[in-house]
Design a protein around this motif. Structure first.
Motif, PDB file in Angstrom:
ATOM      1  N   THR A 783       0.865  -1.180   0.000  1.00 34.64           N
ATOM      2  CA  THR A 783       0.000   0.000   0.000  1.00 34.64           C
ATOM      3  C   THR A 783       0.898   1.224   0.000  1.00 34.64           C
ATOM      4  O   THR A 783       1.759   1.363   0.871  1.00 34.64           O
ATOM      5  CB  THR A 783      -0.913   0.014   1.242  1.00 34.64           C
ATOM      6  OG1 THR A 783      -1.664  -1.200   1.285  1.00 34.64           O
ATOM      7  CG2 THR A 783      -1.871   1.192   1.192  1.00 34.64           C
ATOM      8  N   LYS A 785       1.386   5.631  -1.371  1.00 36.40           N
ATOM      9  CA  LYS A 785       0.717   6.894  -1.642  1.00 36.40           C
ATOM     10  C   LYS A 785       1.089   7.371  -3.035  1.00 36.40           C
ATOM     11  O   LYS A 785       2.265   7.485  -3.377  1.00 36.40           O
ATOM     12  CB  LYS A 785       1.128   7.934  -0.586  1.00 36.40           C
ATOM     13  CG  LYS A 785       0.229   9.154  -0.529  1.00 36.40           C
ATOM     14  CD  LYS A 785       0.612  10.032   0.663  1.00 36.40           C
ATOM     15  CE  LYS A 785      -0.307  11.247   0.754  1.00 36.40           C
ATOM     16  NZ  LYS A 785       0.069  12.109   1.888  1.00 36.40           N
ATOM     17  N   HIS A 790      -4.409   6.518  -2.017  1.00 37.78           N
ATOM     18  CA  HIS A 790      -3.704   5.331  -1.559  1.00 37.78           C
ATOM     19  C   HIS A 790      -3.926   4.220  -2.571  1.00 37.78           C
ATOM     20  O   HIS A 790      -5.069   3.862  -2.865  1.00 37.78           O
ATOM     21  CB  HIS A 790      -4.217   4.890  -0.182  1.00 37.78           C
ATOM     22  CG  HIS A 790      -3.752   5.789   0.921  1.00 37.78           C
ATOM     23  ND1 HIS A 790      -3.953   5.515   2.251  1.00 37.78           N
ATOM     24  CD2 HIS A 790      -3.086   6.964   0.896  1.00 37.78           C
ATOM     25  CE1 HIS A 790      -3.434   6.472   2.990  1.00 37.78           C
ATOM     26  NE2 HIS A 790      -2.909   7.376   2.183  1.00 37.78           N
ATOM     27  N   ILE A 819       3.281   2.871   2.536  1.00 38.74           N
ATOM     28  CA  ILE A 819       2.523   2.994   3.785  1.00 38.74           C
ATOM     29  C   ILE A 819       2.593   1.687   4.577  1.00 38.74           C
ATOM     30  O   ILE A 819       2.862   1.682   5.769  1.00 38.74           O
ATOM     31  CB  ILE A 819       1.059   3.369   3.498  1.00 38.74           C
ATOM     32  CG1 ILE A 819       1.004   4.742   2.815  1.00 38.74           C
ATOM     33  CG2 ILE A 819       0.236   3.376   4.783  1.00 38.74           C
ATOM     34  CD1 ILE A 819      -0.366   5.111   2.307  1.00 38.74           C
TER      35      ILE A 819
END
Length: 864
Positions: A783, A785, A790, A819
């Motif tokens: 995950t 950005k 996202h 993330i």
């Protein structure tokens, strides 16, 4: 007759001494319970605390007052002298909730006492002023000498009892409630009003860690375990950062020194560096394990304490034992009722303001003050009568009757204010007051929401800086026999049958602790477990003696013995897992058996022995070998297998044995950061004696350790823990603080120094490990950005980089601003089983049987 009758009445009025003592004792007990030791549920205060706060409110002008002056004022209400009042003020001040303090008020962490009352100052906190006092909703009573009024209880709109905690010993009962977290209490109040379940647990200003498994809502019979926070500074130093509730740094250090003097732990020195923050350094003796010492500190010192709460409060002048949740609920109910009373009082005051404003407006606008009858009325009573007549047409306009007191207020109005009267301004004020009444009515109609808003306002105003200080966690159970330092030496006199640490002239066996149990085996086939002492008789002709570990499945005993009844010799392998101390167990088939051969094997070894029979025996083979690995491991009561029916001359060791137990399954429990064999947590694998564990941490370091159950792992900073296997690769994604980029690498552990951390990421301060996995677990979901969004992406790390050295930085990761990274675990697709037709199977079997029968004769001979 008259005199006799009078004497009889006097006799009936006489109370025997025993009765007087009974009444006096009951009166005294009731007084101590109600007036000194146990708090009231209404405000959570003992009488002395209530009187102190009342005296401080009477003195309150916003500035600090000398505590000596506060004590003097409180003595008007509390008839127990200045010392008890002074101690109670200091106790309240140290809780940092109701009193703002100035000066040296002592330190609950170190046990330092406060300065003299003439040097320290105090005033009520803003929080206390907001939640405790309201004369309009307070029930009052006369003080002990009848000169002044004091509150029966305060109209407190907050569970003070839960926030401050309390301890008191009365006559026949006691109370002990632990303090709880300020913010969590308010959140619990809000949850109660919303009809949600509430779980409140203690929180202490001294910090530390708490296990609330057996808290039992603070009722009698429950308990909590509280531990100091201990960190490993290096392999020879431990640092204590927080201390358990109810202890001080002084008492804690004394308990450590005492445990060292008794030999329970081995330390060099204890250094107290406590200033703003607690820091107690424990320097370890050379060769001492920091992990074992840490456990020993918890087991033998005040680094761990057990506290038994006992929630006892006064309800309607009687002591009651109730739980924390019920105390919270009753406090919430009381707060809602008090808020209702305050709203109704506010509404009445607003209505009175509107009433008089309307009265004044009519009085002026109608020119009543210019009426000749009013101006010439003469006396006050005549004015009342005139005004009463003038206001008759307007009586329906008011919500209540107009009284002479109301007329008196009109009469007292100066002429200058009447001539400057602004009708439009008064109308605006009345409209504003009516809006306020509408808001009050709305709050009364929605009292629960209003109470929730009240609690939320308290949380927003006073919650900052009052976050939880005590970490809630689960504690593992420490085996004191394992962590106790070896402070004694075990000796044995085999012939006479004595064991103990006082037989210093006899044979030395092993180092041990003075709390260990000892197991001994004798030549007549008996076994006994006993507590180690200076000198203990266990039986003559001792074959083996050692430290007994309960439920030790790795310790296996190999034995050959002759049965007195049959004359046969038997061999057996057995374990001794659990026994009754000081009870003698027979390991043979009974009678006066005799042991030929005996060994104790700490890892289940099974050796090969040479058995020599007597020359007079009729056996053709008088010397032969026997391998103990051929036997199954059974319980101590098993008779064993026959070795030979002939007399045995001797049995000697031929070849050392290897373990027949295989490896040990080891689990890691992330809730306590410890290894275990009880199947708690994640299975790391099956470990042989030479195997190791590798632990990876968030700072990008790893270390290899043994699989000893006493090892500690910092579960807050642990990223992954695995069994270390030869040539197994590890996959890592890390952030480089210098280049501000994410990298991926795959590597093999090449270092072999145990218990030493090695960093495999760059040394920049902000470098960190984002992900770690083992071997073929290379499929991940990232995950990251992308602008303001996202995004997620699946990657196979094996396709991104080959295995390189453990110091290599790796390849730049395909996506940045990562993330989180999650391992995609491969789902095992088991082959689908074909559907089974039972009828078809039955028919096939029947056909095969019939064909077989046709080929056989009557007696089963095969036909030609």
């Amino acid at each position: 007759m008259g005199e006799e009758h009078e004497n009889e009445e006097e006799i009936h009025d006489v109370i025997p001494i025993s009765g007087m003592y009974e009444n006096w004792f009951l009166d005294y007990a009731s007084y101590v319970i109600l007036e000194r030791a146990v708090p009231a549920i209404n405000d959570g205060l003992k009488p002395v605390q209530r009187r102190i706060l009342h005296a401080m409110k009477e003195m309150d002008d916003g500035r600090y007052n000398k505590v000596a002056n506060i004590i003097g004022s409180a003595m008007q209400y509390h008839p127990h002298g200045d010392a008890s009042i002074g101690d109670a003020i200091v106790n309240l001040g140290q809780k940092d909730l109701l009193i703002d303090t100035q000066g040296n008020w002592g330190d609950v962490r170190t046990g330092d006492s406060a300065a003299a009352a003439r040097y320290i100052e105090a005033r009520l906190s803003k929080f206390a002023l907001e939640v405790i006092f309201n004369p309009q909703t307070t029930e009052w009573q006369l003080s002990y000498d009848g000169r002044k009024k004091e509150p029966v209880t305060f109209p407190v709109k907050f569970p003070l009892l839960l926030a401050q905690g309390v301890e008191g010993i009365a006559v026949g009962l006691s109370t002990k409630m632990l303090p709880h977290n300020f913010c969590e209490i308010l959140e619990g109040c809000i949850a109660t009003l919303k009809g949600k379940k509430v779980n409140l647990f203690p929180d202490f200003l001294t910090g530390g860690k708490i296990d609330v498994t057996d808290y039992n809502d603070g009722k009698r019979g429950g308990k909590v375990r509280v531990r100091a926070t201990i960190e490993e500074v290096d392999k020879s130093t431990l640092a204590i950062r927080d201390i358990p509730y109810g202890t001080t740094t002084t008492s804690l250090i004394e308990s450590i020194v005492k445990a060292n003097d008794k030999g329970k732990i081995k330390i060099k020195q204890v250094i107290d560096n406590t200033a703003k923050d607690i820091e107690i350094l424990v320097n370890l003796a050379s060769g001492t394990s920091p992990d074992i010492t840490m456990d020993a500190l918890y087991a033998f010192t005040d680094c761990e304490v057990s506290i038994s709460p006992n929630a006892c409060v006064i309800i309607n002048d009687k002591p009651h034992f109730i739980g924390i949740t019920e105390i919270l609920k009753q406090s919430v109910d009381q707060t809602v009722d008090l808020l209702r009373q305050e709203l109704e009082i506010e509404k009445a005051e607003l209505k009175e303001k509107i009433f008089f404003s309307d009265l004044l407006r009519i009085f002026i606008n109608e020119g009543m003050y210019k009426n000749p009858e009013y101006e010439n009325s003469g006396d006050l009573q005549k004015c009342y009568e005139v005004l009463s007549e003038l206001f008759k047409p307007f009586y329906d306009h008011f919500y209540r009757e107009i009284t002479n007191e109301d007329f008196k207020r009109l009469i007292d109005k100066p002429l200058s204010s009447i001539t400057r009267f602004d009708t439009s301004k008064v109308d605006a004020q009345i409209k504003e007051l009516q809006d306020k009444i509408a808001q009050v009515d709305h709050n009364l109609d929605n009292l629960t929401e209003f109470a929730i808003s009240y609690y939320q306002n308290l949380l927003d105003k006073y919650g900052k800086g009052r976050e939880r200080k005590t970490e809630i966690t689960n504690f593992d159970t420490i085996n004191v026999n394992i962590v106790a330092a070896n402070n004694a030496k075990l000796y044995v006199n085999r012939q006479d049958g004595f064991v103990g640490y006082g037989l210093k002239k006899d044979e030395f066996v092993t180092e041990c602790s003075d709390i260990d149990d000892i197991i001994a085996f004798t030549k007549d086939g008996k076994c006994v477990v006993t507590r180690i002492q200076d000198k203990t008789f266990v039986g003559k002709d001792i074959l083996h003696v050692g430290v007994f570990k309960k439920n030790d499945e790795r310790m296996v005993y190999n034995m050959a013995y002759v049965d007195a009844k049959s004359g046969n010799s038997y061999v057996k392998r057995f374990q001794v897992l659990s026994v009754t101390r000081d009870r003698e167990y027979d390991l043979t088939k009974g009678g006066k058996g005799k042991v030929h051969y005996f060994t104790a094997n700490p890892n289940g070894e099974a050796e090969i022995v040479t058995v020599s029979l007597t020359q007079a025996s009729k056996a053709r083979k008088k010397v032969f070998d026997f391998d103990f690995s051929e036997l199954e491991i059974k319980g101590r009561g098993a008779g064993g297998n026959i070795l030979t029916k002939y007399p045995v001359r001797k049995i000697v060791l031929k070849e050392e044995g290897k373990s027949t137990l295989g490896g040990v399954d080891i689990w890691y429990d992330p809730t306590v950061g410890r290894l275990n064999r009880e199947e708690r947590g994640e299975l790391l694998g099956n470990f042989m004696s030479e195997d190791q564990v590798v632990a990876f941490y968030k700072d990008g370091s790893y270390e290899t350790t043994s699989f000893e159950l006493t090892n500690h792992y910092d579960f807050n900073s642990l990223m992954g823990i695995y069994k270390l296997e030869e040539d197994t690769s590890f996959n890592a994604i890390h952030y480089d603080g210098e280049s501000k980029n994410y990298f991926v690498k795959r590597f093999i552990i090449e270092t072999n120094t145990p218990n030493k951390k090695f960093s495999f990421v760059t040394e920049a301060r902000s470098s960190k490990l984002m992900f770690i996995s083992k071997g073929i677990d290379t499929d991940v979901e990232v995950t990251y950005k992308d602008g303001r969004k996202h995004e997620k992406k699946k990657l196979d790390l094996m396709n991104l980089i080959d295995i390189k050295g453990w110091k290599a930085i790796g390849n730049k990761f395909p996506v940045q601003q990562v993330i989180s990274v999650d391992l995609i675990k491969e789902e095992k697709n088991e082959p689908k089983q074909p559907e089974v037709d039972l009828d078809e199977i039955k028919n096939t079997i029947k056909s095969e049987v019939e064909e077989e029968e046709n080929q056989l004769g009557l007696f089963g001979e095969k036909k030609e």
